[in-house]
Design a protein around this motif. Structure first.
Motif, mmCIF file in Angstrom:
data_model
loop_
_atom_site.group_PDB
_atom_site.id
_atom_site.type_symbol
_atom_site.label_atom_id
_atom_site.label_comp_id
_atom_site.label_asym_id
_atom_site.label_seq_id
_atom_site.Cartn_x
_atom_site.Cartn_y
_atom_site.Cartn_z
ATOM 1 N N GLY A 1 4.651 23.163 -13.668
ATOM 2 C CA GLY A 1 5.472 24.041 -14.499
ATOM 3 C C GLY A 1 5.884 25.360 -13.873
ATOM 4 N N VAL A 2 6.122 25.347 -12.554
ATOM 5 C CA VAL A 2 6.600 26.555 -11.879
ATOM 6 C C VAL A 2 7.841 26.212 -11.061
ATOM 7 C CG1 VAL A 2 4.286 27.582 -11.746
ATOM 8 C CG2 VAL A 2 5.145 26.242 -9.813
ATOM 9 N N LYS A 3 8.551 27.242 -10.635
ATOM 10 C CA LYS A 3 9.694 27.042 -9.748
ATOM 11 C C LYS A 3 9.197 26.779 -8.333
ATOM 12 C CE LYS A 3 12.838 29.988 -12.350
ATOM 13 N NZ LYS A 3 13.766 29.027 -12.860
ATOM 14 N N LYS A 4 10.045 26.121 -7.515
ATOM 15 C CA LYS A 4 9.663 25.841 -6.136
ATOM 16 C C LYS A 4 9.287 27.113 -5.379
ATOM 17 C CE LYS A 4 12.356 23.493 -3.401
ATOM 18 N NZ LYS A 4 13.362 22.614 -2.771
ATOM 19 N N ARG A 5 10.061 28.166 -5.538
ATOM 20 C CA ARG A 5 9.791 29.426 -4.842
ATOM 21 C C ARG A 5 8.411 29.948 -5.225
ATOM 22 N NH1 ARG A 5 9.235 31.914 -0.748
ATOM 23 N NH2 ARG A 5 10.515 30.240 -0.121
ATOM 24 N N THR A 6 8.059 29.823 -6.510
ATOM 25 C CA THR A 6 6.735 30.267 -6.968
ATOM 26 C C THR A 6 5.644 29.443 -6.301
ATOM 27 O OG1 THR A 6 7.646 30.985 -9.080
ATOM 28 C CG2 THR A 6 5.257 30.585 -9.003
ATOM 29 N N LEU A 7 5.857 28.133 -6.189
ATOM 30 C CA LEU A 7 4.859 27.284 -5.532
ATOM 31 C C LEU A 7 4.728 27.665 -4.058
ATOM 32 C CD1 LEU A 7 2.769 25.061 -5.581
ATOM 33 C CD2 LEU A 7 4.630 23.390 -5.340
ATOM 34 N N TYR A 8 5.846 27.930 -3.373
ATOM 35 C CA TYR A 8 5.768 28.403 -1.982
ATOM 36 C C TYR A 8 4.914 29.667 -1.906
ATOM 37 C CZ TYR A 8 9.391 25.369 0.047
ATOM 38 O OH TYR A 8 10.114 24.303 0.519
ATOM 39 N N ASN A 9 5.157 30.610 -2.809
ATOM 40 C CA ASN A 9 4.370 31.848 -2.827
ATOM 41 C C ASN A 9 2.899 31.555 -3.088
ATOM 42 O OD1 ASN A 9 6.648 33.403 -2.322
ATOM 43 N ND2 ASN A 9 7.005 33.847 -4.488
ATOM 44 N N ALA B 1 5.816 21.320 -8.121
ATOM 45 C CA ALA B 1 6.288 22.484 -8.872
ATOM 46 C C ALA B 1 6.634 22.095 -10.304
ATOM 47 C CB ALA B 1 7.496 23.110 -8.170
ATOM 48 N N GLN B 2 7.365 21.001 -10.473
ATOM 49 C CA GLN B 2 7.711 20.528 -11.811
ATOM 50 C C GLN B 2 6.451 20.135 -12.585
ATOM 51 O OE1 GLN B 2 10.414 17.358 -10.862
ATOM 52 N NE2 GLN B 2 12.201 18.698 -10.842
ATOM 53 N N TYR B 3 5.539 19.461 -11.907
ATOM 54 C CA TYR B 3 4.308 18.955 -12.528
ATOM 55 C C TYR B 3 3.441 20.080 -13.089
ATOM 56 C CZ TYR B 3 0.348 15.635 -12.824
ATOM 57 O OH TYR B 3 -0.670 14.826 -13.252
ATOM 58 N N MET C 1 0.824 -1.211 0.000
ATOM 59 C CA MET C 1 0.000 0.000 0.000
ATOM 60 C C MET C 1 0.861 1.266 0.000
ATOM 61 S SD MET C 1 -2.962 1.330 -0.120
ATOM 62 C CE MET C 1 -4.320 0.414 0.528
ATOM 63 N N THR C 2 1.972 1.273 0.741
ATOM 64 C CA THR C 2 2.804 2.473 0.773
ATOM 65 C C THR C 2 3.386 2.774 -0.594
ATOM 66 O OG1 THR C 2 4.669 1.148 1.534
ATOM 67 C CG2 THR C 2 3.416 2.324 3.223
ATOM 68 N N ASP C 3 3.727 1.746 -1.371
ATOM 69 C CA ASP C 3 4.226 1.972 -2.730
ATOM 70 C C ASP C 3 3.141 2.566 -3.611
ATOM 71 O OD1 ASP C 3 6.717 1.022 -2.082
ATOM 72 O OD2 ASP C 3 6.392 -0.966 -2.947
ATOM 73 N N GLN C 4 1.911 2.098 -3.464
ATOM 74 C CA GLN C 4 0.805 2.643 -4.241
ATOM 75 C C GLN C 4 0.589 4.102 -3.872
ATOM 76 O OE1 GLN C 4 -2.492 0.077 -3.372
ATOM 77 N NE2 GLN C 4 -1.921 -1.418 -4.918
ATOM 78 N N MET C 5 0.626 4.417 -2.586
ATOM 79 C CA MET C 5 0.438 5.800 -2.149
ATOM 80 C C MET C 5 1.585 6.657 -2.674
ATOM 81 S SD MET C 5 -0.059 7.259 1.658
ATOM 82 C CE MET C 5 0.799 8.762 2.036
ATOM 83 N N GLU C 6 2.796 6.147 -2.608
ATOM 84 C CA GLU C 6 3.964 6.883 -3.069
ATOM 85 C C GLU C 6 3.833 7.235 -4.542
ATOM 86 O OE1 GLU C 6 7.685 8.552 -2.018
ATOM 87 O OE2 GLU C 6 6.280 7.501 -0.725
ATOM 88 N N ASN C 7 3.304 6.338 -5.352
ATOM 89 C CA ASN C 7 3.163 6.556 -6.786
ATOM 90 C C ASN C 7 2.043 7.532 -7.119
ATOM 91 O OD1 ASN C 7 5.276 4.834 -7.381
ATOM 92 N ND2 ASN C 7 3.938 3.059 -7.580
ATOM 93 N N ARG C 8 1.149 7.761 -6.219
ATOM 94 C CA ARG C 8 0.003 8.635 -6.478
ATOM 95 C C ARG C 8 0.140 9.965 -5.757
ATOM 96 N NH1 ARG C 8 -2.418 8.262 -10.541
ATOM 97 N NH2 ARG C 8 -4.274 9.126 -9.632
ATOM 98 N N THR C 9 1.331 10.232 -5.203
ATOM 99 C CA THR C 9 1.548 11.480 -4.492
ATOM 100 C C THR C 9 2.795 12.178 -5.025
ATOM 101 O OG1 THR C 9 2.856 10.459 -2.723
ATOM 102 C CG2 THR C 9 0.469 10.599 -2.382
ATOM 103 N N LEU C 10 2.877 13.474 -4.746
ATOM 104 C CA LEU C 10 4.003 14.283 -5.206
ATOM 105 C C LEU C 10 4.543 15.110 -4.049
ATOM 106 C CD1 LEU C 10 2.298 15.743 -8.412
ATOM 107 C CD2 LEU C 10 4.013 13.928 -8.371
ATOM 108 N N THR C 11 5.867 15.272 -4.004
ATOM 109 C CA THR C 11 6.482 16.198 -3.054
ATOM 110 C C THR C 11 6.317 17.614 -3.588
ATOM 111 O OG1 THR C 11 8.631 16.129 -4.132
ATOM 112 C CG2 THR C 11 8.215 14.482 -2.387
ATOM 113 N N LEU C 12 6.696 18.596 -2.786
ATOM 114 C CA LEU C 12 6.595 19.987 -3.221
ATOM 115 C C LEU C 12 7.411 20.214 -4.494
ATOM 116 C CD1 LEU C 12 6.158 23.093 -1.301
ATOM 117 C CD2 LEU C 12 8.176 23.062 -2.737
ATOM 118 N N THR C 13 8.622 19.685 -4.538
ATOM 119 C CA THR C 13 9.460 19.830 -5.732
ATOM 120 C C THR C 13 8.789 19.203 -6.943
ATOM 121 O OG1 THR C 13 11.474 19.850 -4.387
ATOM 122 C CG2 THR C 13 11.728 19.293 -6.722
ATOM 123 N N GLN C 14 8.206 18.023 -6.758
ATOM 124 C CA GLN C 14 7.532 17.342 -7.863
ATOM 125 C C GLN C 14 6.281 18.092 -8.307
ATOM 126 O OE1 GLN C 14 7.177 13.628 -5.741
ATOM 127 N NE2 GLN C 14 8.782 12.663 -6.984
#
Length: 64
Positions: free
Chosen positions: A22-30, A18-20, A3-16
């Motif tokens: 199409g913005v920079k991390k700083r922009t996503l924080y803002n 932002a990439q997903y 289950m943790t692998d399934q959850m991991e594949n369906r979730t994104l970190t902040l960096t991911q």
């Protein structure tokens, strides 16, 4: 697949996220701070993680 692998594949970190979307991390924080990215992170995840489905719904709504 555990289950943790399934959850991991369906979730994104902040960096991911932002990439997903199409913005920079700083922009996503803002965006998080001023409410332009209203998708809540999954509770009790360290580092914070967001559901791919929730991010996709936000993008489909024309917010990105």
């Amino acid at each position: 697949m555990p289950m943790t692998d399934q959850m991991e594949n369906r979730t994104l970190t902040l960096t991911q996220v932002a990439q997903y979307i199409g913005v920079k991390k700083r922009t996503l924080y803002n965006m998080l701070n001023d409410g332009r990215f209203p998708v809540d992170s999954i509770p009790a995840t360290k580092p914070r993680r967001w559901s791919v489905d929730a991010v996709d719904s936000w993008v489909a709504g024309g917010a990105a």
